[in-house]
Design an enzyme around this catalytic site. Structure first.
Site, PDB file in Angstrom:
ATOM      1  N   LYS A 154     -14.163 124.148 117.650  1.00 22.01           N
ATOM      2  CA  LYS A 154     -14.754 123.316 118.693  1.00 22.01           C
ATOM      3  C   LYS A 154     -15.587 124.150 119.651  1.00 22.01           C
ATOM      4  O   LYS A 154     -15.230 125.298 119.972  1.00 22.01           O
ATOM      5  CB  LYS A 154     -13.619 122.601 119.429  1.00 22.01           C
ATOM      6  CG  LYS A 154     -14.030 121.539 120.432  1.00 22.01           C
ATOM      7  CD  LYS A 154     -12.772 120.865 120.983  1.00 22.01           C
ATOM      8  CE  LYS A 154     -13.061 119.827 122.046  1.00 22.01           C
ATOM      9  NZ  LYS A 154     -11.813 119.193 122.548  1.00 22.01           N
TER      10      LYS A 154
ATOM     11  N   SER B 136     -11.780 114.345 122.566  1.00 16.19           N
ATOM     12  CA  SER B 136     -13.044 115.062 122.681  1.00 16.19           C
ATOM     13  C   SER B 136     -13.359 115.953 121.482  1.00 16.19           C
ATOM     14  O   SER B 136     -14.489 116.434 121.356  1.00 16.19           O
ATOM     15  CB  SER B 136     -13.036 115.924 123.954  1.00 16.19           C
ATOM     16  OG  SER B 136     -12.065 116.958 123.884  1.00 16.19           O
TER      17      SER B 136
ATOM     18  N   THR C   8      -6.165 117.905 125.908  1.00 20.30           N
ATOM     19  CA  THR C   8      -5.568 117.791 127.234  1.00 20.30           C
ATOM     20  C   THR C   8      -4.712 116.527 127.287  1.00 20.30           C
ATOM     21  O   THR C   8      -3.583 116.552 127.748  1.00 20.30           O
ATOM     22  CB  THR C   8      -6.645 117.749 128.326  1.00 20.30           C
ATOM     23  OG1 THR C   8      -7.497 118.890 128.177  1.00 20.30           O
ATOM     24  CG2 THR C   8      -6.034 117.752 129.709  1.00 20.30           C
TER      25      THR C   8
ATOM     26  N   GLY D 201      -4.864 113.575 124.287  1.00 20.77           N
ATOM     27  CA  GLY D 201      -5.375 112.766 123.188  1.00 20.77           C
ATOM     28  C   GLY D 201      -6.520 113.341 122.395  1.00 20.77           C
ATOM     29  O   GLY D 201      -6.954 112.741 121.410  1.00 20.77           O
ATOM     30  N   SER D 202      -7.027 114.506 122.763  1.00 23.49           N
ATOM     31  CA  SER D 202      -8.294 114.972 122.193  1.00 23.49           C
ATOM     32  C   SER D 202      -8.187 115.650 120.840  1.00 23.49           C
ATOM     33  O   SER D 202      -9.200 115.922 120.210  1.00 23.49           O
ATOM     34  CB  SER D 202      -8.999 115.908 123.173  1.00 23.49           C
ATOM     35  OG  SER D 202      -9.444 115.182 124.294  1.00 23.49           O
TER      36      SER D 202
END
Length: 546
Positions: A109, A190, A211, A213-214
């Site tokens: 990422k 994200s 943080t 759900g990402s």
């Protein structure tokens, strides 16, 4: 170097060794489909000489080039990838094998720093050209294990911590990532590009960050296994932060086995991240040893039904139906199912907004700490106020069409995470994940694990820094009514869009969660039944020997 220039550079290199254009792929029994191939099959081919790491890298680069104009999952390619692959092939040839993942390409990422020619921008032009003193610790561990860092995946800008009216998968620097399971599909965020890239084999697997759900959400909607580790199991050093109290780095892969291989490499203590020093061991477990088909036998599994009831709406019936079928699978595998194993303070959690204060105050402090480590900083960005000023004045940042409401709120607090007001908010928020949430339910009902549809699983665990593993559960049926996002029209619900099931546990319980997830995955094999609407056609057969 821009993405298109990098692709041109790579293709020029291929043309010099005789490659001209992708030919139509005819499946050979000698070569696995890169849409689904796992680490062990990749390694078997490397060991036998059926293909090389250079072959793998070429194939993945061409797969990215084939579809990424549509999906925009990859924000930058590593111009050194082929050279790194060649050196790792040479090591293999002389008997040097760094790890079980030696010579396998991954995406990471674009908030995880690499000390190479790639940028680390969180999707913002504000950090374009800034350089770091070294790799992020997790990136360094992957390199040391012989993993090829193929490129950076796109993300929701600033890890989805900027706007009240943006879209998952959009960043100014990377544009809008979309899902491969429905046209213009919401990739979720994200870790959007990591999800899309892994789901259709733009690389073997990827790293994401979470943080709240990402990792879980983009893994769920992209038909992947995602492991959101306990906060402190994996280092966040030189990862662009939101919150030191909630951020974590984890794998996103197509199987539980592959994700376990990655987690075993990136887990561990790091003096540069003091949260990792709380680990209850000197060396983390080998998580691949948890891959036991019989793991569910004798397990006590709780179902917090109030959570499901609170979130269900007219789009949730397929999810709940598939979830209930999964409960029966686990029961048949020898688990004891405890219904109504609800979070003790669930109603209070639904009313509580202290997590917002925690993330905002942490972001002010933690972002400044990251920026202070930069070796070069062309735009002189040293604080959240600087980031906001740049974003609001730089046309390519799409302001005010995409606002800075999250930062506006954070800066209006008037304090950072060193203030007593922060500590009060953190204690309140933590309670709803711990004693009032996951930990309270595990203790009250004497459970080994909790399970929920992944759509409903992340919040309480995020607040208390607890681990979650998501596994493919199903997809929306063909007659599903399409639901689009209000702001930018991405398809959030529609035919063929996947969803997952989450295994939720106490801190440091990844071994058990991986075991339960593996046992469920092996009994159901859901992922193989859900096909993307778009996927690359380039395969190893198109590059081996060229």
């Amino acid at each position: 170097m821009s993405f298109k220039l990098l692709v041109a550079f790579v293709l020029l290199g291929l043309s010099r060794v005789g490659w001209s254009a992708p030919r139509l792929y005819t499946q050979s029994p000698c070569y696995p489909d890169l849409l689904d191939v796992g680490a062990e099959e990749v390694v078997a081919g490397l060991e036998s000489g059926a293909w090389t790491s250079v072959d793998l890298t070429k194939a993945y680069l061409l797969r990215i080039q084939e579809v990424d104009d549509i999906l925009q999952a990859v924000i930058e390619l590593n111009p050194d990838a082929l050279a790194i692959a060649e050196s790792l092939d040479a090591e293999r040839a002389n008997g040097t094998i760094r790890s079980a993942l030696h010579g396998i390409p991954m995406l990471i990422k674009n908030n995880i720093a690499t000390h190479d020619q790639m940028n680390n921008t969180a999707g913002s032009y504000a950090l374009l050209g800034a350089t770091v003193p070294r790799d992020a610790t997790v990136a360094a561990k992957l390199r040391a294990a012989g993993v090829i860092l193929l490129g950076k995946s796109n993300l929701s800008q600033w890890a989805n911590f900027r706007s009240s009216n943006s879209s998952s998968g959009w960043s100014a620097y990377g544009n809008q990532t979309t899902s491969a399971y429905y046209p213009n599909g919401d990739p979720s965020g994200s870790s959007s590009g990591s999800g899309v890239g892994s789901s259709i084999g733009l690389a073997w697997a990827s790293l994401g960050t979470e943080t709240d759900g990402s990792i879980l959400s983009p893994s769920s909607v992209n038909n992947l296994v995602g492991i959101k580790p306990s906060v402190g199991l994996t280092s966040r050093s030189l990862v662009i932060p939101i919150s030191s109290h909630q951020d974590t780095v984890g794998p996103m892969a197509r199987t539980v086995s592959d994700a376990a291989y990655i987690l075993s490499i990136i887990a561990g203590k790091d003096a540069s991240d003091n949260y990792t020093l709380a680990q209850p061991w000197d060396t983390p477990p080998d998580y691949t040893k948890s891959l036991n088909f019989s793991s569910l036998r004798g397990a006590r599994i709780g179902v917090p039904r109030k959570v499901i009831t609170s979130y269900q709406d007219n789009t949730s019936l397929p999810i709940i139906s598939a979830f209930n079928a999964a409960v029966k699978v686990m029961e048949q595998a020898g688990a004891t199912i405890v219904e109504d194993a609800d979070y003790p303070a669930w109603e209070g959690y639904l009313r509580d907004d202290n997590e917002t204060l925690v993330l905002e105050a942490d972001f002010i402090s933690d972002l400044a700490a990251y920026l202070a480590q930069l070796e070069t900083n062309p735009n002189n960005i040293t604080s959240l106020a600087d980031v906001r000023n740049f974003t609001q004045s730089f046309p390519l940042e799409s302001y005010p069409a995409r606002d800075t409401a999250v930062w506006d709120d954070a800066l209006s607090l008037g304090y950072n995470n060193s203030d007593y007001q922060f500590w009060q908010a953190y204690q309140a928020s933590y309670y709803y994940g711990a004693e009032g949430g996951v930990l309270g339910a595990l203790e009250k009902y004497n459970l080994d694990v909790l399970i929920l549809p992944t759509d409903y699983s992340s919040g309480p665990s995020a607040r208390a820094g607890l681990p979650v593993v998501t596994v493919p559960l199903g997809s929306y049926p063909a007659n599903t009514t399409v639901v689009k996002s209000r702001n930018w029209g991405l398809v959030q619900v529609g035919p063929n869009i996947p969803f997952g099931i989450s295994f939720i546990g106490a801190k440091w319980s990844e071994e058990y969660l991986i075991g339960f997830a593996y046992a469920f995955e092996q009994r159901t094999q859901v992922r193989s039944s859900i096909k993307p609407y778009i996927a690359p056609t380039i395969q190893l057969a198109d590059v081996v020997g060229i």
